[in-house]
Design a protein around this motif. Structure first.
Motif, short mmCIF file in Angstrom:
data_model
loop_
_atom_site.label_atom_id
_atom_site.label_comp_id
_atom_site.label_asym_id
_atom_site.label_seq_id
_atom_site.Cartn_x
_atom_site.Cartn_y
_atom_site.Cartn_z
N LEU A 159 32.81 45.74 37.72
CA LEU A 159 33.77 45.94 38.81
C LEU A 159 35.16 46.25 38.27
O LEU A 159 35.89 47.06 38.84
CB LEU A 159 33.80 44.71 39.72
CG LEU A 159 32.64 44.61 40.71
CD1 LEU A 159 32.64 43.25 41.38
CD2 LEU A 159 32.74 45.71 41.76
N ILE A 164 38.35 47.14 40.31
CA ILE A 164 38.30 45.97 41.20
C ILE A 164 38.34 44.71 40.34
O ILE A 164 37.44 44.47 39.52
CB ILE A 164 37.02 45.97 42.06
CG1 ILE A 164 36.90 47.27 42.85
CG2 ILE A 164 37.01 44.76 42.99
CD1 ILE A 164 38.02 47.50 43.83
N ASN A 165 39.36 43.90 40.53
CA ASN A 165 39.52 42.66 39.75
C ASN A 165 38.99 41.48 40.57
O ASN A 165 39.56 41.12 41.60
CB ASN A 165 40.99 42.45 39.38
CG ASN A 165 41.49 43.52 38.43
OD1 ASN A 165 40.81 43.89 37.48
ND2 ASN A 165 42.68 44.04 38.71
N VAL A 166 37.89 40.93 40.09
CA VAL A 166 37.28 39.76 40.74
C VAL A 166 37.45 38.57 39.81
O VAL A 166 37.00 38.59 38.66
CB VAL A 166 35.78 40.01 41.01
CG1 VAL A 166 35.12 38.76 41.59
CG2 VAL A 166 35.60 41.19 41.95
N MET A 176 35.38 39.91 50.61
CA MET A 176 35.94 41.10 49.99
C MET A 176 36.34 42.12 51.07
O MET A 176 35.80 42.11 52.18
CB MET A 176 34.93 41.75 49.03
CG MET A 176 34.47 40.84 47.90
SD MET A 176 33.18 41.60 46.88
CE MET A 176 34.14 42.76 45.91
N SER A 177 37.27 43.01 50.71
CA SER A 177 37.66 44.07 51.65
C SER A 177 36.56 45.12 51.72
O SER A 177 35.66 45.17 50.87
CB SER A 177 38.96 44.72 51.19
OG SER A 177 38.75 45.49 50.01
N GLU A 180 36.48 47.21 48.56
CA GLU A 180 35.90 46.47 47.43
C GLU A 180 34.39 46.39 47.54
O GLU A 180 33.67 46.51 46.54
CB GLU A 180 36.51 45.07 47.36
CG GLU A 180 37.97 45.07 46.93
CD GLU A 180 38.63 43.71 47.06
OE1 GLU A 180 39.63 43.47 46.37
OE2 GLU A 180 38.13 42.87 47.85
N ARG A 181 33.88 46.21 48.74
CA ARG A 181 32.43 46.18 48.93
C ARG A 181 31.81 47.54 48.58
O ARG A 181 30.74 47.62 47.98
CB ARG A 181 32.08 45.81 50.37
CG ARG A 181 32.46 44.40 50.76
CD ARG A 181 31.93 44.07 52.14
NE ARG A 181 32.72 43.06 52.80
CZ ARG A 181 32.43 42.55 53.97
NH1 ARG A 181 31.37 42.96 54.63
NH2 ARG A 181 33.20 41.62 54.52
N CYS A 183 32.98 49.72 46.51
CA CYS A 183 33.02 49.85 45.04
C CYS A 183 31.95 48.99 44.38
O CYS A 183 31.39 49.38 43.35
CB CYS A 183 34.41 49.49 44.52
SG CYS A 183 35.70 50.68 44.96
N LEU A 184 31.67 47.82 44.95
CA LEU A 184 30.62 46.97 44.42
C LEU A 184 29.26 47.67 44.50
O LEU A 184 28.49 47.68 43.54
CB LEU A 184 30.57 45.64 45.19
CG LEU A 184 29.38 44.71 44.92
CD1 LEU A 184 29.29 44.35 43.44
CD2 LEU A 184 29.46 43.46 45.78
N GLN A 210 42.19 51.45 51.41
CA GLN A 210 40.81 51.31 50.94
C GLN A 210 40.15 52.68 50.78
O GLN A 210 39.38 52.90 49.84
CB GLN A 210 40.02 50.44 51.91
CG GLN A 210 40.55 49.02 52.02
CD GLN A 210 39.93 48.26 53.17
OE1 GLN A 210 39.28 48.83 54.04
NE2 GLN A 210 40.15 46.95 53.19
N GLN A 213 41.26 54.17 47.57
CA GLN A 213 40.58 53.50 46.46
C GLN A 213 39.20 54.11 46.23
O GLN A 213 38.81 54.41 45.08
CB GLN A 213 40.46 52.01 46.78
CG GLN A 213 39.88 51.14 45.70
CD GLN A 213 39.84 49.67 46.14
OE1 GLN A 213 39.50 49.35 47.27
NE2 GLN A 213 40.21 48.79 45.23
#
Length: 296
Positions: A159, A164-166, A176-177, A180-181, A183-184, A210, A213
């Motif tokens: 990630l 994406i920094n988790v 998650m936004s 971010e989901r 991107c996951l 988003q 991103q």
């Protein structure tokens, strides 16, 4: 999965089994990584697709456009191995294939990220990342457990590569936004060997930040050599990232166009039928891709 030999007249003569294997894995002189040629699909009396062509090159973002009912969803399900075409050819690395399941498409590096993302909101980032393909460590004898430490480290690292920094891989995905989901889901596909990434409306439910991103990630992946098929209704997003654009209308192929040489108005005309055929605008040449500049 059924895999036939190279398409006649388009592959070097004298190909051996070793050469065939190399064409699937490493660098290749084959221009297209995926080709759908004259694809038709019927559901009873309904003609979902009729003579549709789509050709994807390595390192390009190829956008698929069309109004509701144009056949986009059926086409990506054929690409993903969900449906078999009733007519036409499906080629991967210039070799005819017939996928019997999405798993067979995944085995050749063709991954699809649908709108629902196939994520479980109440499960952790690590568990979602490896869902169905969990790394395991030996316990006692034949017994094994999921290697949570390895799964967590890998998920966080992959990630981070996507921007994406988790902090904690045990974080619940539901926190998650939307970006971010998305991107996951993309990072998971890339980690498990995707060479072709099919994205179904990836920005449909996202806000401005988003969306930026996700679009930046799509362009970056293509620049790294992946082939990306992007389905979208948002023409502004399409023009930001697309190299080429294929338009469908009522299940029929309208044409494939160079994104740099095509206007918003022309695409709308092709999608709605206001322009009678692709003959009103020359289709893109089959030469090298000219990557679009990333907006500053």
């Amino acid at each position: 999965m059924s895999v036939a030999g190279p398409r006649r007249g388009s592959a070097p003569a004298g190909g051996s089994a070793a050469a065939a294997a190399a064409s699937v894995g490493g660098p290749s002189t084959i221009e297209y990584i995926v080709q759908l040629e004259g694809i038709s699909k019927y559901f009873g009396a309904v003609i979902a697709l009729n003579g549709v062509t789509l050709r994807l090159k390595r390192g390009e973002v190829h956008c698929l456009l069309g109004d509701n009912g144009a056949g986009k969803s059926t086409l990506i399900k054929i690409l993903a191995g969900v449906h078999l075409p009733d007519a036409g050819e499906y080629l991967v690395d210039n070799r005819r294939v017939q996928f019997k399941s999405p798993r067979e498409a995944l085995d050749l590096g063709i991954a699809t990220v649908y709108q629902d993302l196939a994520l479980v909101p109440l499960m952790s980032v690590a568990r979602n990342f490896f869902m169905g393909r969990e790394p395991r460590r030996k316990l006692i004898g034949p017994f094994q457990l999921m290697d949570h430490a390895l799964a967590g480290r890998t998920a966080v690292e992959k990630l981070a590569e996507m921007g994406i920094n988790v902090r904690d891989a045990n974080q619940i995905v539901g926190s998650m936004s939307g970006g971010e989901r998305q991107c996951l889901a993309i990072a998971r596909a890339i980690h498990f060997g995707a060479r072709v990434l099919i994205l179904d409306e990836p920005t449909a439910a996202l806000g401005v930040a988003q969306t930026r991103q996700v679009l930046d990630l799509v362009r970056r992946l293509a620049d790294q050599g992946l082939g990306v098929v992007l389905i979208s209704h948002n023409l502004a997003n399409v023009f930001e990232v697309a190299d080429r654009i294929t338009v469908l209308r009522l299940g029929r192929y309208v044409g494939t166009y160079d994104a740099k040489a095509t206007s918003h108005e022309q695409l709308v005309a092709f999608m709605t039928g206001a322009a009678a055929s692709s003959g009103e605008l020359p289709t893109v040449s089959e030469g090298a891709i000219g990557h679009r500049e990333t907006p500053a």
